[in-house]
Design an enzyme around this catalytic site. Sequence first.
Site, PDB file in Angstrom:
ATOM      1  N   ASN A 177      -2.587  12.591  -4.470  1.00 28.72           N
ATOM      2  CA  ASN A 177      -3.738  12.995  -5.458  1.00 28.72           C
ATOM      3  C   ASN A 177      -3.881  14.361  -5.409  1.00 28.72           C
ATOM      4  O   ASN A 177      -4.241  15.305  -6.022  1.00 28.72           O
ATOM      5  CB  ASN A 177      -4.968  12.085  -5.160  1.00 28.72           C
ATOM      6  CG  ASN A 177      -4.854  10.978  -5.755  1.00 28.72           C
ATOM      7  OD1 ASN A 177      -4.089  10.774  -6.893  1.00 28.72           O
ATOM      8  ND2 ASN A 177      -5.442   9.804  -5.345  1.00 28.72           N
ATOM      9  N   HIS A 201      -5.297  13.741 -10.126  1.00 32.29           N
ATOM     10  CA  HIS A 201      -5.493  12.304 -10.171  1.00 32.29           C
ATOM     11  C   HIS A 201      -4.374  11.597 -11.451  1.00 32.29           C
ATOM     12  O   HIS A 201      -4.186  10.634 -11.278  1.00 32.29           O
ATOM     13  CB  HIS A 201      -7.051  11.969 -10.397  1.00 32.29           C
ATOM     14  CG  HIS A 201      -7.772  12.085  -9.277  1.00 32.29           C
ATOM     15  ND1 HIS A 201      -7.827  11.089  -8.103  1.00 32.29           N
ATOM     16  CD2 HIS A 201      -8.745  12.992  -8.872  1.00 32.29           C
ATOM     17  CE1 HIS A 201      -8.742  11.667  -7.213  1.00 32.29           C
ATOM     18  NE2 HIS A 201      -9.108  12.697  -7.523  1.00 32.29           N
ATOM     19  N   ASP A 219       0.838  -1.139  -0.089  1.00 29.16           N
ATOM     20  CA  ASP A 219      -0.010   0.009  -0.017  1.00 29.16           C
ATOM     21  C   ASP A 219       0.947   1.171   0.052  1.00 29.16           C
ATOM     22  O   ASP A 219       2.057   1.382   0.778  1.00 29.16           O
ATOM     23  CB  ASP A 219      -0.892   0.007   1.130  1.00 29.16           C
ATOM     24  CG  ASP A 219      -1.881   1.019   0.986  1.00 29.16           C
ATOM     25  OD1 ASP A 219      -3.019   0.847   0.624  1.00 29.16           O
ATOM     26  OD2 ASP A 219      -1.708   2.112   1.675  1.00 29.16           O
ATOM     27  N   GLU A 244      -4.801   2.198  -4.342  1.00 31.59           N
ATOM     28  CA  GLU A 244      -3.269   2.079  -4.357  1.00 31.59           C
ATOM     29  C   GLU A 244      -2.821   0.853  -3.618  1.00 31.59           C
ATOM     30  O   GLU A 244      -1.547   1.011  -3.269  1.00 31.59           O
ATOM     31  CB  GLU A 244      -3.010   3.396  -3.435  1.00 31.59           C
ATOM     32  CG  GLU A 244      -3.220   3.334  -1.917  1.00 31.59           C
ATOM     33  CD  GLU A 244      -4.649   4.033  -1.449  1.00 31.59           C
ATOM     34  OE1 GLU A 244      -4.890   4.296  -0.352  1.00 31.59           O
ATOM     35  OE2 GLU A 244      -5.542   3.933  -2.411  1.00 31.59           O
TER      36      GLU A 244
END
Length: 361
Positions: free
Chosen positions: A243, A248, A235, A278
């Site tokens: 972001n 994005h 992760d 993610e």
Amino acid sequence: MLSQFNQFLLNFSLLITSLLFAFLPLRHVKLISPASPVKLRILIGFIAGFISVLLVLNSITYDGAKIDLRLVALVTAYYYGGWVSGGITTLSILGARFAVTPPGAYEGLILTGLICIALLITASIYRRFASHTLKDYLVLIGIGIGYSLPALYLLTETFNRFLEIALVYIIFILLGGYVTYSFLQELRKHFQFVQTQQELALTDGLTNLANRRKLDETLASYDKYGFAFSVLIVDIDFFKSVNDTYGHDGGDVVLRQLSHLLEHCCPDQALVGRYGGEEFVVLLPDTPLKDAVRLGETIRLACADQHFVFSTYPAFHVTLSIGAASSDQGETSFEVIQKADQSLYQAKQTGRNKVVAYSEE
């Protein structure tokens, strides 16, 4: 003439039907050529040989001649499999021709052998100067017809009898060759399209890694066959801030670059997939937990050192938190994933940018 036409039509139908069913097992083979592995070319030879036997056993008899579309099967075998496939097909043709030849009337059998060998030799010479196209395939068919007509003339009783069958023979051989080539090309395009669609259904559109469905199917197969494995759940730390800072589009660039890093770091037998957002998953078959943790550290360090680049922004870094677990820590793959997810949560709660292996303690 109508009777001859009908008999050839039956032979033609047999050829196409046999091709369809015989080549179905090869639908996942990307390319078949004289440079393919020997085992594949042997298989092509046996398939074409089997089709040739069916054609010969259902051939049309004229005096001492037996007329059918075996020539198309032989050219097809050589065109796709070279001498190996062509040789096996030739032996099959001779065996079938011998089986239907009355005792003592072996002129047709001898001529059949000579035609097959002459065609293979000529095709070998011609292939050095030709490309792999429909035109070259039809040229080989034409050469085969050229070798077959004198034999047909010798085996028929009169010249009128020869003319009676030669025109129909030429038309059907050329038509059979054209349709066979086109049929196989379209069949291959169809198989490739289906395979592409299947791959797309199992691939994440952004990263080109395996998607959730592919990962779940693989885990289900591990359960079904009792495979041992370890898993890493990866992760990106503070991905929301990525972001927020870069938009994005910037986040998508990070996901794509990280996917390349994961593929580069992981062994060939590993399955790397995007689990959602993610979060990434790495499945490591036949890998002990300690080796999985070691790989996780390699991935973590490589990511921390990598410069992520997006648009005109300065290069930046991201870090990873990774949870690890192995199949001996759960009865099902779902339980193993849960335990790896718990380890990931622990890594997030204890400072991030670390690898944590699941422990019962």
